[in-house]
Motif scaffolding. Sequence first.
Motif, short mmCIF file in Angstrom:
data_model
loop_
_atom_site.label_atom_id
_atom_site.label_comp_id
_atom_site.label_asym_id
_atom_site.label_seq_id
_atom_site.Cartn_x
_atom_site.Cartn_y
_atom_site.Cartn_z
N THR A 19 0.82 -1.21 0.00
CA THR A 19 0.00 0.00 0.00
C THR A 19 0.85 1.27 0.00
O THR A 19 0.34 2.35 0.20
CB THR A 19 -0.89 0.02 1.25
OG1 THR A 19 -0.07 -0.03 2.43
CG2 THR A 19 -1.84 -1.16 1.26
N TYR A 20 2.18 1.14 -0.19
CA TYR A 20 3.08 2.29 -0.05
C TYR A 20 3.54 2.83 -1.40
O TYR A 20 4.71 3.07 -1.63
CB TYR A 20 4.29 1.93 0.81
CG TYR A 20 4.94 0.60 0.49
CD1 TYR A 20 5.79 0.46 -0.61
CD2 TYR A 20 4.72 -0.50 1.29
CE1 TYR A 20 6.39 -0.74 -0.90
CE2 TYR A 20 5.33 -1.71 1.01
CZ TYR A 20 6.16 -1.83 -0.08
OH TYR A 20 6.76 -3.02 -0.37
N ARG A 30 10.52 9.73 -7.98
CA ARG A 30 10.68 9.03 -6.71
C ARG A 30 10.25 7.58 -6.84
O ARG A 30 9.35 7.24 -7.62
CB ARG A 30 9.85 9.71 -5.61
CG ARG A 30 10.41 11.04 -5.13
CD ARG A 30 9.74 11.46 -3.84
NE ARG A 30 10.35 12.66 -3.29
CZ ARG A 30 9.73 13.82 -3.18
NH1 ARG A 30 8.48 13.94 -3.58
NH2 ARG A 30 10.33 14.87 -2.65
N TYR A 31 10.89 6.76 -6.00
CA TYR A 31 10.53 5.34 -5.91
C TYR A 31 10.53 4.94 -4.45
O TYR A 31 11.53 5.11 -3.75
CB TYR A 31 11.52 4.47 -6.69
CG TYR A 31 11.20 3.00 -6.60
CD1 TYR A 31 10.12 2.47 -7.30
CD2 TYR A 31 11.97 2.15 -5.82
CE1 TYR A 31 9.81 1.13 -7.22
CE2 TYR A 31 11.67 0.80 -5.73
CZ TYR A 31 10.59 0.29 -6.45
OH TYR A 31 10.29 -1.03 -6.36
N GLN A 32 9.40 4.42 -3.97
CA GLN A 32 9.27 4.06 -2.56
C GLN A 32 9.71 2.61 -2.36
O GLN A 32 9.09 1.67 -2.86
CB GLN A 32 7.83 4.26 -2.09
CG GLN A 32 7.68 4.08 -0.59
CD GLN A 32 6.50 4.84 -0.02
OE1 GLN A 32 5.82 5.54 -0.75
NE2 GLN A 32 6.26 4.72 1.26
N LEU A 33 10.80 2.44 -1.60
CA LEU A 33 11.36 1.11 -1.37
C LEU A 33 10.55 0.32 -0.35
O LEU A 33 10.44 -0.90 -0.45
CB LEU A 33 12.81 1.23 -0.89
CG LEU A 33 13.81 1.84 -1.88
CD1 LEU A 33 15.16 1.99 -1.20
CD2 LEU A 33 13.92 0.97 -3.11
N SER A 34 10.03 0.99 0.66
CA SER A 34 9.28 0.32 1.73
C SER A 34 8.41 1.35 2.43
O SER A 34 8.32 2.50 1.99
CB SER A 34 10.25 -0.31 2.73
OG SER A 34 10.92 0.71 3.47
N ASP A 35 7.78 0.94 3.53
CA ASP A 35 6.98 1.90 4.31
C ASP A 35 7.84 3.00 4.92
O ASP A 35 7.31 4.01 5.38
CB ASP A 35 6.25 1.17 5.44
CG ASP A 35 5.11 0.32 4.92
OD1 ASP A 35 4.54 0.69 3.88
OD2 ASP A 35 4.81 -0.71 5.52
N ALA A 93 20.03 14.32 -5.03
CA ALA A 93 19.50 13.02 -4.63
C ALA A 93 18.71 13.22 -3.34
O ALA A 93 19.11 14.01 -2.48
CB ALA A 93 20.63 12.01 -4.40
N THR A 94 17.58 12.53 -3.20
CA THR A 94 16.73 12.71 -2.02
C THR A 94 16.50 11.37 -1.33
O THR A 94 16.38 10.33 -1.97
CB THR A 94 15.37 13.33 -2.39
OG1 THR A 94 14.61 12.38 -3.17
CG2 THR A 94 15.56 14.59 -3.21
N LEU A 95 16.42 11.42 -0.01
CA LEU A 95 16.06 10.27 0.81
C LEU A 95 14.94 10.72 1.74
O LEU A 95 15.13 11.62 2.56
CB LEU A 95 17.26 9.77 1.62
CG LEU A 95 16.96 8.62 2.60
CD1 LEU A 95 16.46 7.40 1.85
CD2 LEU A 95 18.23 8.28 3.40
N GLY A 96 13.76 10.09 1.59
CA GLY A 96 12.60 10.54 2.33
C GLY A 96 12.04 9.51 3.28
O GLY A 96 12.26 8.30 3.14
N TYR A 97 11.27 10.02 4.26
CA TYR A 97 10.57 9.19 5.25
C TYR A 97 9.12 9.65 5.32
O TYR A 97 8.85 10.81 5.64
CB TYR A 97 11.24 9.33 6.62
CG TYR A 97 10.46 8.68 7.74
CD1 TYR A 97 10.44 7.30 7.88
CD2 TYR A 97 9.74 9.44 8.65
CE1 TYR A 97 9.73 6.70 8.90
CE2 TYR A 97 9.02 8.86 9.69
CZ TYR A 97 9.03 7.48 9.80
OH TYR A 97 8.31 6.88 10.80
#
Length: 222
Positions: free
Chosen positions: A41-42, A89-94, A130-134
């Motif tokens: 669902t992420y 963007r690409y969401q790797l996990s929750d 480059a971005t790293l998001g939560y």
Amino acid sequence: MRSKITLAATLIAAAFGLPAVSAQAQSMVAPMVTSGMYQPTYSAWDGFYVGAQGSLIGMKSHEIAPGILVGEQLLGDIGGSAGVFAGYRYQLSDWFVLGVDAEVNNVATQFEFNGAQNYGALKWDAAVRATLGYPVASNVLAYGTVGYSWGRFDLSPSRGGTSTTFTAGGWQLGLGVDMMVTQNLMARLNATWTHYGVNTVPGGGTSEPSNSVVRAGLAWKF
């Protein structure tokens, strides 16, 4: 064989007055598992986006200009810019969202010296990050950035109109928050700090500019 077991359970239940046991025995069926039951669902942040932004810029620069400045002087200015940005963007996990982001801006700044004389300005800038998001909520992403920025500086006013321009590049660090207002409309607020290094100015002298920028923008996510 199964019918015999069911019959035995029914007889035992009837003998001891436990009709529910028979019903329970008949309802014990293995659960059905389908291929669509465990879909992630992420995916809210996956994909491309493009948008427009406005910025508030705090500039400063250590300048050495023999014959124009006395020694090394620190010049500063607060200005603004308007530009466009795009990314993926690409969401790797929750917990983690990776991405790349790029922008280009038309900048309005002006360094002043000797009271109110125009020393020069940053005219435009561009950056790749480059971005790293939560994801702090289903529609809110907090992120950090690291990238490289280029700026076009024009110091011609301090040189009596003689063309004195140069392009400088430097590392950029930042923090930001993006929010999905609707399924496709994204709002953005972020801040960066960039150092453009020590640059040799055409005609003599050196320039060491840096800036802190706060941006607000809207983007369309595909």
